[in-house]
Design a protein around this motif. Structure first.
Motif, PDB file in Angstrom:
ATOM      1  N   UNK A 157       2.400  12.715  -9.967  1.00  0.00           N
ATOM      2  CA  UNK A 157       2.807  13.479  -8.796  1.00  0.00           C
ATOM      3  C   UNK A 157       4.158  14.157  -9.026  1.00  0.00           C
ATOM      4  N   UNK A 158       5.074  13.463  -9.694  1.00  0.00           N
ATOM      5  CA  UNK A 158       6.373  14.065 -10.002  1.00  0.00           C
ATOM      6  C   UNK A 158       6.215  15.267 -10.927  1.00  0.00           C
ATOM      7  N   UNK A 159       5.362  15.115 -11.943  1.00  0.00           N
ATOM      8  CA  UNK A 159       5.153  16.199 -12.902  1.00  0.00           C
ATOM      9  C   UNK A 159       4.613  17.458 -12.211  1.00  0.00           C
ATOM     10  N   UNK A 160       3.763  17.255 -11.208  1.00  0.00           N
ATOM     11  CA  UNK A 160       3.148  18.387 -10.518  1.00  0.00           C
ATOM     12  C   UNK A 160       3.964  18.849  -9.323  1.00  0.00           C
ATOM     13  N   UNK A 161       5.105  18.205  -9.115  1.00  0.00           N
ATOM     14  CA  UNK A 161       5.992  18.606  -8.020  1.00  0.00           C
ATOM     15  C   UNK A 161       5.465  18.283  -6.636  1.00  0.00           C
ATOM     16  N   UNK A 162       4.709  17.219  -6.524  1.00  0.00           N
ATOM     17  CA  UNK A 162       4.107  16.874  -5.239  1.00  0.00           C
ATOM     18  C   UNK A 162       4.848  15.757  -4.508  1.00  0.00           C
TER      19      UNK A 162
ATOM     20  N   UNK B 138       0.808  -1.215   0.000  1.00  0.00           N
ATOM     21  CA  UNK B 138       0.000   0.000   0.000  1.00  0.00           C
ATOM     22  C   UNK B 138       0.844   1.269   0.000  1.00  0.00           C
ATOM     23  N   UNK B 139       2.055   1.211   0.524  1.00  0.00           N
ATOM     24  CA  UNK B 139       2.886   2.406   0.647  1.00  0.00           C
ATOM     25  C   UNK B 139       3.897   2.556  -0.480  1.00  0.00           C
ATOM     26  N   UNK B 140       3.847   1.698  -1.475  1.00  0.00           N
ATOM     27  CA  UNK B 140       4.781   1.786  -2.586  1.00  0.00           C
ATOM     28  C   UNK B 140       4.016   1.723  -3.905  1.00  0.00           C
ATOM     29  N   UNK B 141       4.619   2.287  -4.916  1.00  0.00           N
ATOM     30  CA  UNK B 141       3.988   2.310  -6.233  1.00  0.00           C
ATOM     31  C   UNK B 141       4.427   1.072  -7.001  1.00  0.00           C
ATOM     32  N   UNK B 142       3.823  -0.086  -6.724  1.00  0.00           N
ATOM     33  CA  UNK B 142       4.260  -1.341  -7.333  1.00  0.00           C
ATOM     34  C   UNK B 142       3.374  -1.777  -8.494  1.00  0.00           C
ATOM     35  N   UNK B 143       2.165  -1.265  -8.578  1.00  0.00           N
ATOM     36  CA  UNK B 143       1.292  -1.634  -9.688  1.00  0.00           C
ATOM     37  C   UNK B 143       1.462  -0.633 -10.826  1.00  0.00           C
TER      38      UNK B 143
END
Length: 50
Positions: free
Chosen positions: A43-48, A28-33
């Motif tokens: 989120x990276x693109x929006x600087x979050x 749940x705490x990692x972007x694995x899918x």
């Protein structure tokens, strides 16, 4: 022996519960899918993200 069996079952259940809980929290705490990876990119693109 009954006490020993009960303690063994308790220990086995505790270990299984701990392992499953750890894996669920990690998932749940990692972007694995694929969907999670897309969310991370947005989120990276929006600087979050850090």
């Amino acid at each position: 022996q009954v006490t020993s069996l009960a303690e063994t079952l308790y220990l086995a259940f505790s270990m299984i519960f701990t392992i499953v809980t750890t894996l669920v929290a990690w998932f749940k705490n990692n972007y694995v899918t694929d969907k999670g990876k897309q969310q991370k990119e947005i989120l990276k693109e929006k600087g979050l993200t850090k």
